[in-house]
Scaffold this motif. Structure first.
Motif, PDB file in Angstrom:
ATOM      1  N   LEU A  40       6.621 -66.262  12.819  1.00 31.47           N
ATOM      2  CA  LEU A  40       6.878 -67.242  11.770  1.00 31.47           C
ATOM      3  C   LEU A  40       5.532 -67.735  11.232  1.00 31.47           C
ATOM      4  O   LEU A  40       4.677 -68.169  12.019  1.00 31.47           O
ATOM      5  N   PRO A  41       5.304 -67.679   9.927  1.00 34.24           N
ATOM      6  CA  PRO A  41       3.996 -68.063   9.384  1.00 34.24           C
ATOM      7  C   PRO A  41       3.563 -69.478   9.763  1.00 34.24           C
ATOM      8  O   PRO A  41       2.412 -69.696  10.151  1.00 34.24           O
ATOM      9  N   THR A  42       4.477 -70.437   9.689  1.00 37.55           N
ATOM     10  CA  THR A  42       4.110 -71.820  10.018  1.00 37.55           C
ATOM     11  C   THR A  42       3.803 -71.963  11.499  1.00 37.55           C
ATOM     12  O   THR A  42       2.860 -72.656  11.889  1.00 37.55           O
ATOM     13  N   VAL A  60       8.635 -76.378  11.562  1.00 32.55           N
ATOM     14  CA  VAL A  60       8.833 -75.154  10.787  1.00 32.55           C
ATOM     15  C   VAL A  60      10.053 -75.364   9.875  1.00 32.55           C
ATOM     16  O   VAL A  60      11.108 -75.777  10.354  1.00 32.55           O
ATOM     17  N   PRO A  61       9.922 -75.090   8.577  1.00 34.49           N
ATOM     18  CA  PRO A  61      11.069 -75.250   7.670  1.00 34.49           C
ATOM     19  C   PRO A  61      12.256 -74.394   8.137  1.00 34.49           C
ATOM     20  O   PRO A  61      12.090 -73.245   8.539  1.00 34.49           O
ATOM     21  N   GLY A  63      14.588 -72.907   6.497  1.00 35.27           N
ATOM     22  CA  GLY A  63      14.756 -71.671   5.738  1.00 35.27           C
ATOM     23  C   GLY A  63      13.882 -70.553   6.273  1.00 35.27           C
ATOM     24  O   GLY A  63      14.294 -69.387   6.314  1.00 35.27           O
ATOM     25  N   GLU A  64      12.687 -70.876   6.698  1.00 37.54           N
ATOM     26  CA  GLU A  64      11.769 -69.878   7.267  1.00 37.54           C
ATOM     27  C   GLU A  64      12.323 -69.351   8.588  1.00 37.54           C
ATOM     28  O   GLU A  64      12.281 -68.151   8.860  1.00 37.54           O
ATOM     29  N   ALA A  67      15.391 -67.029   7.794  1.00 37.51           N
ATOM     30  CA  ALA A  67      14.971 -65.730   7.256  1.00 37.51           C
ATOM     31  C   ALA A  67      14.394 -64.853   8.363  1.00 37.51           C
ATOM     32  O   ALA A  67      14.660 -63.653   8.440  1.00 37.51           O
ATOM     33  N   PHE A  68      13.609 -65.436   9.270  1.00 38.02           N
ATOM     34  CA  PHE A  68      13.008 -64.691  10.368  1.00 38.02           C
ATOM     35  C   PHE A  68      14.078 -64.176  11.324  1.00 38.02           C
ATOM     36  O   PHE A  68      14.053 -63.014  11.735  1.00 38.02           O
ATOM     37  N   THR A 119      14.178 -79.036   9.024  1.00 37.33           N
ATOM     38  CA  THR A 119      13.042 -78.625   9.847  1.00 37.33           C
ATOM     39  C   THR A 119      13.481 -78.346  11.282  1.00 37.33           C
ATOM     40  O   THR A 119      14.361 -79.009  11.810  1.00 37.33           O
TER      41      THR A 119
END
Length: 130
Positions: A40-42, A60-61, A63-64, A67-68, A119
């Motif tokens: 996860l990017p964040t 971490v949002p 939505g992220e 999607a992951f 979040t």
């Protein structure tokens, strides 16, 4: 020095939503990850620079996270044209080669963060750098 992109690290973690509700992303609370590779990017941004034993709560949002989790759900293996169940194939060879086919369980749908959650809070501790 801390965690760097491309260097494996083992983290321990728990997840919860902003309201305190525990969230289980399907992992077992301990992961070996490599920042910069399928993370996860964040979460990656939060882990880079951490030292072994250091603890952070990384927001971490939702939505992220969704999607992951969807991207990690692999499709079931291809099936041959046969009815579900056990099957045997006999082939050429001395005494006949046998292939036993056992059906695969259906793929589990990805776990989604509940609607309305903005979040997911990852409480992360770096356990070891490799």
């Amino acid at each position: 020095m801390g965690c760097e992109k491309g260097s494996p690290v083992t983290i321990g973690f728990t997840c919860r939503l902003e309201d305190g509700t525990p969230f289980d992303p399907g992992e077992h609370g301990r992961l070996r990850v490599v920042p910069g590779e399928r993370m996860l990017p964040t979460l990656e941004q939060g882990v880079v620079g951490m030292e072994p034993g250091e603890r952070r709560v990384i927001a971490v949002p939702a939505g992220e996270v969704n999607a992951f989790l969807r991207s990690r759900t692999a499709p079931p293996p291809p099936q041959r044209d046969r009815r579900p169940g056990f099957g045997y194939d006999f082939g050429p060879g001395d005494g006949g080669d046998v292939l036993l086919t056992i059906p695969h369980p259906p793929a589990k749908p990805p776990r989604e963060v509940p609607a309305g959650a903005a979040t997911v809070l990852f409480d992360v501790t770096v356990l070891a750098e490799e």
